[in-house]
Enzyme design. Structure first.
Site, short mmCIF file in Angstrom:
data_model
loop_
_atom_site.label_atom_id
_atom_site.label_comp_id
_atom_site.label_asym_id
_atom_site.label_seq_id
_atom_site.Cartn_x
_atom_site.Cartn_y
_atom_site.Cartn_z
N CYS A 72 0.88 -1.04 0.14
CA CYS A 72 -0.13 0.01 -0.18
C CYS A 72 0.80 1.27 -0.02
O CYS A 72 1.70 1.22 0.76
CB CYS A 72 -0.93 -0.09 1.33
SG CYS A 72 -1.88 1.61 1.34
N CYS A 78 -1.04 6.09 7.52
CA CYS A 78 -2.36 6.04 8.04
C CYS A 78 -2.37 5.05 9.24
O CYS A 78 -1.33 4.24 9.39
CB CYS A 78 -3.34 5.31 6.99
SG CYS A 78 -3.30 3.74 6.96
N CYS A 81 -3.01 -1.43 9.09
CA CYS A 81 -2.31 -2.33 8.19
C CYS A 81 -0.71 -2.15 8.44
O CYS A 81 0.24 -2.02 7.93
CB CYS A 81 -2.39 -2.15 6.74
SG CYS A 81 -4.11 -2.63 6.00
N CYS A 173 -7.50 2.08 -0.80
CA CYS A 173 -7.36 1.33 0.49
C CYS A 173 -7.65 -0.12 0.18
O CYS A 173 -8.40 -0.53 -0.70
CB CYS A 173 -8.48 1.73 1.62
SG CYS A 173 -8.34 0.56 3.02
N GLN A 296 -19.03 -8.27 13.04
CA GLN A 296 -17.61 -8.56 13.25
C GLN A 296 -17.23 -8.04 11.65
O GLN A 296 -18.01 -8.36 10.71
CB GLN A 296 -17.37 -10.06 13.17
CG GLN A 296 -17.57 -10.90 14.61
CD GLN A 296 -16.36 -10.43 15.56
OE1 GLN A 296 -15.35 -9.50 14.81
NE2 GLN A 296 -16.24 -10.95 16.58
N TYR A 325 -22.70 -9.94 26.48
CA TYR A 325 -22.37 -8.87 25.20
C TYR A 325 -22.59 -9.31 23.94
O TYR A 325 -21.85 -9.48 22.77
CB TYR A 325 -20.68 -8.67 25.36
CG TYR A 325 -20.24 -8.55 26.83
CD1 TYR A 325 -20.00 -7.26 27.34
CD2 TYR A 325 -19.81 -9.50 27.47
CE1 TYR A 325 -19.77 -6.91 28.62
CE2 TYR A 325 -19.37 -9.31 28.64
CZ TYR A 325 -19.15 -8.05 29.30
OH TYR A 325 -18.80 -7.87 30.45
N GLU A 346 -27.02 -7.17 26.28
CA GLU A 346 -26.21 -6.21 25.70
C GLU A 346 -26.67 -4.88 26.05
O GLU A 346 -27.68 -4.45 26.47
CB GLU A 346 -26.45 -6.53 24.31
CG GLU A 346 -26.03 -5.23 23.55
CD GLU A 346 -24.62 -5.03 23.32
OE1 GLU A 346 -24.06 -3.91 23.34
OE2 GLU A 346 -23.70 -6.13 23.30
N CYS A 422 -10.74 -10.17 22.08
CA CYS A 422 -10.33 -9.37 20.92
C CYS A 422 -8.96 -8.68 21.73
O CYS A 422 -8.08 -8.07 20.98
CB CYS A 422 -10.78 -8.29 20.17
SG CYS A 422 -11.50 -6.97 21.39
#
Length: 466
Positions: A72, A78, A81, A173, A296, A325, A346, A422
């Site tokens: 890229c 940015c 990535c 992108c 997701q 959640y 939630e 995560c």
């Protein structure tokens, strides 16, 4: 070791959870961005802390075998990535290592071997949602500054890391498939041609603020334009252009945001054309995704992630399952056909509304959903009313679970807990508490975000001495 000093021939021996290369000098850790283990660099110190130094590579003395050429043109500017200068095989290796290191060091538990990380078939153009920011004063590269040409200062793209008012104008992108790039480029071109003002975040003025593009595996496309104030003539001008130029957009919406930040979860989103949602398909399940819905961002990997969660839950059909959640009820609906009943909880009320709709769409009748702050809603009174669960599936945000929630799960002593995370660091913190009652049986990392340092992890806990 002072700021401005260059460290010659610094060997990069590791990589941090934030994605920076790690070296050592005089017994002190040095974090060097955009380096790969195996690199040898001349690094200039740009920051000094008590326990570590921060630097950037002035010169690459020796290239690591794991280093590749970034694909890229915006790499290094940015915020996304950050690992595209590293082979995908190496990315998976270091993500696996971060899961193992975090869980073993921070949980203090005796853990089973971590299963090999599940990689992504797509390593580019895998995201289904991107958010671009308009700016009237975009970031200029060194080459642009040094040239004598005048440059258009409007930009539509991503924030430079830790710079709230610095936007990199994105030409292409590699995270989201078309028509994402084409929409962004044509909207900017149209706005420039018609003299429509871009937002000035410092002075909080200007019309165009934000552009959200969501795509689905069904082919549906949602575009949300965020503007600073209501100017119906200007709004119609832009929205009509988007509608004409991109007939494939199935949901075209806008939001008026007069606040000082770009968040719109508390604002009304108005429908301009098409439907107020897009539809996502996962296996034989359909999911309605509204403008505020969480889903997701890597659809294909999400399907694999939920299969692992369902496999770890090992439902036989007679269990009461709590899905904490739950978001829009994706996991709850995914496992509902294998359970007696699933109760989802939630914080976001709009997400709970979508969860009910998603159950109805798929003919699922054994789910129930509740909105509220997890630490307040999930209490003994709630459990007495709805029943003690046999299995708990929890997928909290990056901060992990609130201590009251973690302790309640420990006190409940359910048969199995499936913990999707995560953030392996906060997951490890919660496992330390849960580990007083449960054994960790399985650990499965999943790569949801290729070219970044982020990793998802699924842990199965079983009640000890059952």
């Amino acid at each position: 070791m002072k700021k401005g000093i260059t460290i010659d021939s610094l060997e990069i021996t590791g990589i941090s959870s934030e994605g920076k290369g790690v070296g050592r000098v005089d017994g002190k850790v040095v974090f060097v961005k955009e380096t790969v283990p195996g690199d040898v660099v001349n690094a200039r110190i740009v920051g000094k802390k008590k326990k570590f130094l921060e630097a950037y590579a002035e010169e690459l003395v020796k290239k690591s075998d794991e280093r590749i050429e970034p694909f890229c043109e915006h790499f290094g500017l940015c915020g996304g990535c950050k690992w595209q200068h590293m082979s995908y095989e190496a990315q998976l290796k270091y993500k696996q290592g971060h899961v193992e290191e975090n869980l073993r060091k921070l949980s203090g538990l005796d853990l089973p071997n971590v299963m090999p990380i599940l990689g992504s078939e797509k390593t580019s153009f895998y995201r289904n949602k991107l958010e671009f920011t308009f700016s009237n004063f975009r970031w200029l590269t060194k080459e642009e500054i040094q040239s004598d040409e005048e440059h258009v200062r409007t930009g539509l793209g991503f924030h430079i890391p830790k710079q709230y008012n610095k936007i990199v104008n994105i030409s292409k992108c590699h995270l989201q498939a078309d028509p994402s790039n084409e929409i962004r480029l044509k909207v900017k071109e149209f706005a420039d041609q018609h003299g429509i003002s871009f937002y000035d975040v410092k002075n909080q003025e200007g019309f165009l603020r934000n552009l959200v593009i969501r795509t689905a595996s069904t082919g549906d496309v949602m575009v949300i334009l965020q503007v600073h104030y209501r100017d119906q003539e200007m709004l119609d001008l832009v929205m009509n252009f988007i509608q004409r130029a991109f007939p494939e957009i199935t949901s075209l919406m806008y939001v008026i945001n007069e606040k000082g930040n770009d968040s719109y979860s508390d604002l009304e989103i108005e429908l301009y054309a098409g439907k107020d949602h897009i539809m996502e398909q996962m296996g034989d399940l359909k999911f309605k995704i509204g403008p505020k819905s969480f889903y997701q961002t890597n659809s294909a990997q999400a399907h694999k992630l939920y299969k692992i969660a369902a496999d770890f839950a090992d439902l036989k059909g007679d269990e009461l399952v709590y899905d904490l959640y739950t978001g829009t009820g994706t996991i709850a609906n995914f496992v509902a056909r294998s359970a007696k009943k699933v109760v989802g909880i939630e914080y976001v009320e709009d997400a709970i509304k979508d969860a009910f709709v998603n159950s109805e769409l798929n003919g699922i009748t054994n789910t129930d959903f509740y909105a509220g702050d997890m630490k307040d809603l999930l209490a003994n009174e709630f459990i007495n009313q709805h029943g003690k669960p046999d299995v708990i599936i929890t997928d909290p945000p990056r901060a992990g679970m609130h201590p009251r929630v973690t302790q309640l799960l420990a006190d409940l002593k359910v048969d199995r807990i499936v913990y999707v995370s995560c953030n392996p660091a906060t997951q490890a913190r919660d496992l330390e508490v849960l580990g007083e009652v449960y054994n960790v049986e399985k650990i499965q990392p999943v790569d949801m975000f290729p070219q970044t340092q982020h990793v998802e992890n699924v842990v199965l806990l079983k009640l000890r001495n059952k």
